[in-house]
Design a protein around this motif. Sequence first.
Motif, mmCIF file in Angstrom:
data_model
loop_
_atom_site.group_PDB
_atom_site.id
_atom_site.type_symbol
_atom_site.label_atom_id
_atom_site.label_comp_id
_atom_site.label_asym_id
_atom_site.label_seq_id
_atom_site.Cartn_x
_atom_site.Cartn_y
_atom_site.Cartn_z
ATOM 1 N N LEU A 191 16.920 20.364 -95.298
ATOM 2 C CA LEU A 191 16.412 19.465 -93.633
ATOM 3 C C LEU A 191 14.937 19.714 -93.338
ATOM 4 C CD1 LEU A 191 19.546 19.123 -91.773
ATOM 5 C CD2 LEU A 191 18.805 17.307 -93.118
ATOM 6 N N THR A 192 15.264 20.685 -93.642
ATOM 7 C CA THR A 192 13.672 21.807 -93.165
ATOM 8 C C THR A 192 12.650 20.983 -93.978
ATOM 9 O OG1 THR A 192 14.361 24.063 -92.440
ATOM 10 C CG2 THR A 192 12.000 23.489 -92.998
ATOM 11 N N ALA A 193 12.935 21.334 -95.539
ATOM 12 C CA ALA A 193 12.100 20.074 -97.028
ATOM 13 C C ALA A 193 11.005 19.149 -96.457
ATOM 14 C CB ALA A 193 12.418 20.877 -98.177
ATOM 15 N N LEU A 194 12.826 18.534 -95.585
ATOM 16 C CA LEU A 194 12.543 16.850 -95.475
ATOM 17 C C LEU A 194 11.688 16.513 -94.279
ATOM 18 C CD1 LEU A 194 15.883 15.518 -95.699
ATOM 19 C CD2 LEU A 194 14.014 14.859 -97.124
ATOM 20 N N ALA A 195 11.827 16.804 -93.331
ATOM 21 C CA ALA A 195 10.672 17.743 -91.837
ATOM 22 C C ALA A 195 9.541 17.671 -92.371
ATOM 23 C CB ALA A 195 11.821 18.422 -91.003
ATOM 24 N N LYS A 196 9.116 18.238 -93.520
ATOM 25 C CA LYS A 196 7.686 19.283 -93.830
ATOM 26 C C LYS A 196 7.047 17.664 -94.990
ATOM 27 C CE LYS A 196 8.006 24.250 -93.693
ATOM 28 N NZ LYS A 196 8.320 25.137 -94.838
ATOM 29 N N ARG A 197 7.586 17.728 -94.971
ATOM 30 C CA ARG A 197 7.627 16.087 -95.863
ATOM 31 C C ARG A 197 7.008 14.881 -95.615
ATOM 32 N NH1 ARG A 197 9.835 16.042 -102.014
ATOM 33 N NH2 ARG A 197 8.326 14.024 -102.157
ATOM 34 N N GLY A 198 7.774 14.537 -93.203
ATOM 35 C CA GLY A 198 7.946 13.847 -93.359
ATOM 36 C C GLY A 198 8.935 12.536 -93.395
ATOM 37 N N LEU A 199 9.932 12.866 -93.653
ATOM 38 C CA LEU A 199 10.942 11.856 -94.026
ATOM 39 C C LEU A 199 12.082 12.345 -93.614
ATOM 40 C CD1 LEU A 199 11.321 12.794 -97.779
ATOM 41 C CD2 LEU A 199 9.916 10.837 -96.335
ATOM 42 N N ALA A 200 11.631 13.576 -92.500
ATOM 43 C CA ALA A 200 12.993 13.979 -91.733
ATOM 44 C C ALA A 200 12.407 14.160 -90.132
ATOM 45 C CB ALA A 200 13.777 14.653 -91.660
ATOM 46 N N PHE A 201 12.569 14.583 -88.873
ATOM 47 C CA PHE A 201 12.731 14.674 -87.352
ATOM 48 C C PHE A 201 13.575 15.642 -87.473
ATOM 49 C CE2 PHE A 201 13.575 10.931 -86.237
ATOM 50 C CZ PHE A 201 14.737 11.377 -84.866
ATOM 51 N N ARG A 202 13.824 16.508 -85.974
ATOM 52 C CA ARG A 202 13.792 17.197 -85.512
ATOM 53 C C ARG A 202 14.501 17.508 -84.327
ATOM 54 N NH1 ARG A 202 14.862 23.154 -83.229
ATOM 55 N NH2 ARG A 202 16.806 24.122 -83.310
ATOM 56 N N HIS A 203 15.940 16.656 -84.341
ATOM 57 C CA HIS A 203 16.124 15.929 -82.495
ATOM 58 C C HIS A 203 15.632 17.491 -81.512
ATOM 59 C CE1 HIS A 203 17.184 13.800 -79.231
ATOM 60 N NE2 HIS A 203 17.222 13.168 -79.380
ATOM 61 N N PRO A 204 14.526 17.409 -80.183
ATOM 62 C CA PRO A 204 14.166 17.948 -79.560
ATOM 63 C C PRO A 204 15.172 18.295 -78.588
ATOM 64 C CG PRO A 204 12.905 16.186 -78.793
ATOM 65 C CD PRO A 204 14.203 15.436 -80.215
ATOM 66 N N ARG A 205 16.852 17.420 -79.034
ATOM 67 C CA ARG A 205 17.197 18.391 -77.669
ATOM 68 C C ARG A 205 18.689 19.110 -78.548
ATOM 69 N NH1 ARG A 205 15.842 13.383 -75.738
ATOM 70 N NH2 ARG A 205 17.938 12.268 -76.091
ATOM 71 N N PRO A 206 19.768 19.916 -78.305
ATOM 72 C CA PRO A 206 20.711 20.402 -79.148
ATOM 73 C C PRO A 206 21.714 19.307 -79.148
ATOM 74 C CG PRO A 206 20.182 21.999 -77.515
ATOM 75 C CD PRO A 206 19.156 20.678 -76.205
ATOM 76 N N PRO A 207 22.013 18.959 -79.929
ATOM 77 C CA PRO A 207 22.598 19.937 -81.022
ATOM 78 C C PRO A 207 20.781 20.115 -82.096
ATOM 79 C CG PRO A 207 23.651 18.553 -81.915
ATOM 80 C CD PRO A 207 22.910 18.229 -80.204
ATOM 81 N N HIS A 208 20.277 19.122 -81.849
ATOM 82 C CA HIS A 208 18.773 19.598 -82.746
ATOM 83 C C HIS A 208 18.945 19.004 -84.271
ATOM 84 C CE1 HIS A 208 16.634 22.221 -79.436
ATOM 85 N NE2 HIS A 208 17.802 22.977 -79.370
ATOM 86 N N ASP A 209 20.098 18.115 -83.935
ATOM 87 C CA ASP A 209 20.402 17.893 -85.518
ATOM 88 C C ASP A 209 18.712 16.776 -86.394
ATOM 89 O OD1 ASP A 209 23.102 18.335 -85.756
ATOM 90 O OD2 ASP A 209 23.359 16.756 -84.543
ATOM 91 N N HIS A 210 19.131 16.660 -87.401
ATOM 92 C CA HIS A 210 17.398 16.108 -88.068
ATOM 93 C C HIS A 210 17.847 15.157 -88.584
ATOM 94 C CE1 HIS A 210 16.704 19.901 -88.978
ATOM 95 N NE2 HIS A 210 15.798 19.763 -88.579
ATOM 96 N N PHE A 211 17.194 13.853 -88.153
ATOM 97 C CA PHE A 211 17.425 12.168 -88.576
ATOM 98 C C PHE A 211 16.391 11.732 -89.256
ATOM 99 C CE2 PHE A 211 19.416 13.018 -84.743
ATOM 100 C CZ PHE A 211 20.588 12.212 -84.064
ATOM 101 N N LEU A 212 16.289 10.654 -89.339
ATOM 102 C CA LEU A 212 15.182 9.862 -91.148
ATOM 103 C C LEU A 212 13.698 9.753 -89.716
ATOM 104 C CD1 LEU A 212 17.104 7.719 -93.237
ATOM 105 C CD2 LEU A 212 16.395 10.252 -93.806
ATOM 106 N N THR A 213 12.800 9.380 -90.747
ATOM 107 C CA THR A 213 11.579 9.035 -89.728
ATOM 108 C C THR A 213 11.751 7.361 -90.306
ATOM 109 O OG1 THR A 213 9.914 9.818 -91.221
ATOM 110 C CG2 THR A 213 10.782 11.091 -89.596
ATOM 111 N N PRO A 214 10.269 7.005 -89.782
ATOM 112 C CA PRO A 214 10.234 5.498 -90.436
ATOM 113 C C PRO A 214 10.283 6.149 -91.808
ATOM 114 C CG PRO A 214 9.019 5.985 -88.426
ATOM 115 C CD PRO A 214 9.680 7.289 -88.562
ATOM 116 N N GLU A 215 9.400 6.642 -92.429
ATOM 117 C CA GLU A 215 9.228 6.269 -93.838
ATOM 118 C C GLU A 215 10.411 6.922 -94.404
ATOM 119 O OE1 GLU A 215 7.404 7.494 -97.986
ATOM 120 O OE2 GLU A 215 7.059 5.753 -96.081
ATOM 121 N N GLY A 216 11.801 7.900 -93.928
ATOM 122 C CA GLY A 216 13.157 8.151 -94.673
ATOM 123 C C GLY A 216 13.679 6.654 -94.659
#
Length: 209
Positions: free
Chosen positions: A30-55
């Motif tokens: 998930l961290t690798a996907l976020a670094k590539r701009g394909l995902a983002f970490r939700h700022p509120r708990p439980p801090h799940d990751h979601f696809l970005t528009p590019e993802g």
Amino acid sequence: MTRPPTAAQRRVIDAADPVTGRLRGTESQLTALAKRGLAFRHPRPPHDHFLTPEGHRVRQGITRAPEPTGETPAPTGVFAARVGGEEGATEAGPARRREVHSAWQGLLELRRMTNPDQAVDRPCGWERAHLAQAAALALEASGHRPAGQRGGGYRVRETPQPEAVAVHEVDGEALRACAATLEGAGWQVSEHREPRTGGRYLLASPRRA
């Protein structure tokens, strides 16, 4: 040239929730996907990751090899809305229109997931951090033509003013149409005149409420 996602990353993307874009995987994936701009970490708990528009675009299979333009690649190396003036830009074809549509739908989902009240009618934090791309995506998704394609078209540029971009158009009617599009996408817009040239332009800022 931008590297495509690895096989493991692609499996994580393909397994994302089809509606929310919520991802499941290891922390490193998930961290690798976020670094590539394909995902983002939700700022509120439980801090799940979601696809970005590019993802979302990658998940739907709307991918293509970058076209050689001689330009320096965008810092993220991922989908970028055309802000106007790009070298080598050509008339948008069906593939580009699908790409833009997918990115816009992904951005609306990003708004729903990250705005405190799940509102999709106003910009989210990602857009405030990428003002020019966000405004250009709203314009391109609505059918406006970026400059550099057979003359004319819009140009979106950063400004010294916090949270504001300038939108230039050679045609007054097109400028007003751009203003209407941005207002409909949740931006505050005002029209101004260049002191030296007298040309008109827009100042657009993401609406907060």
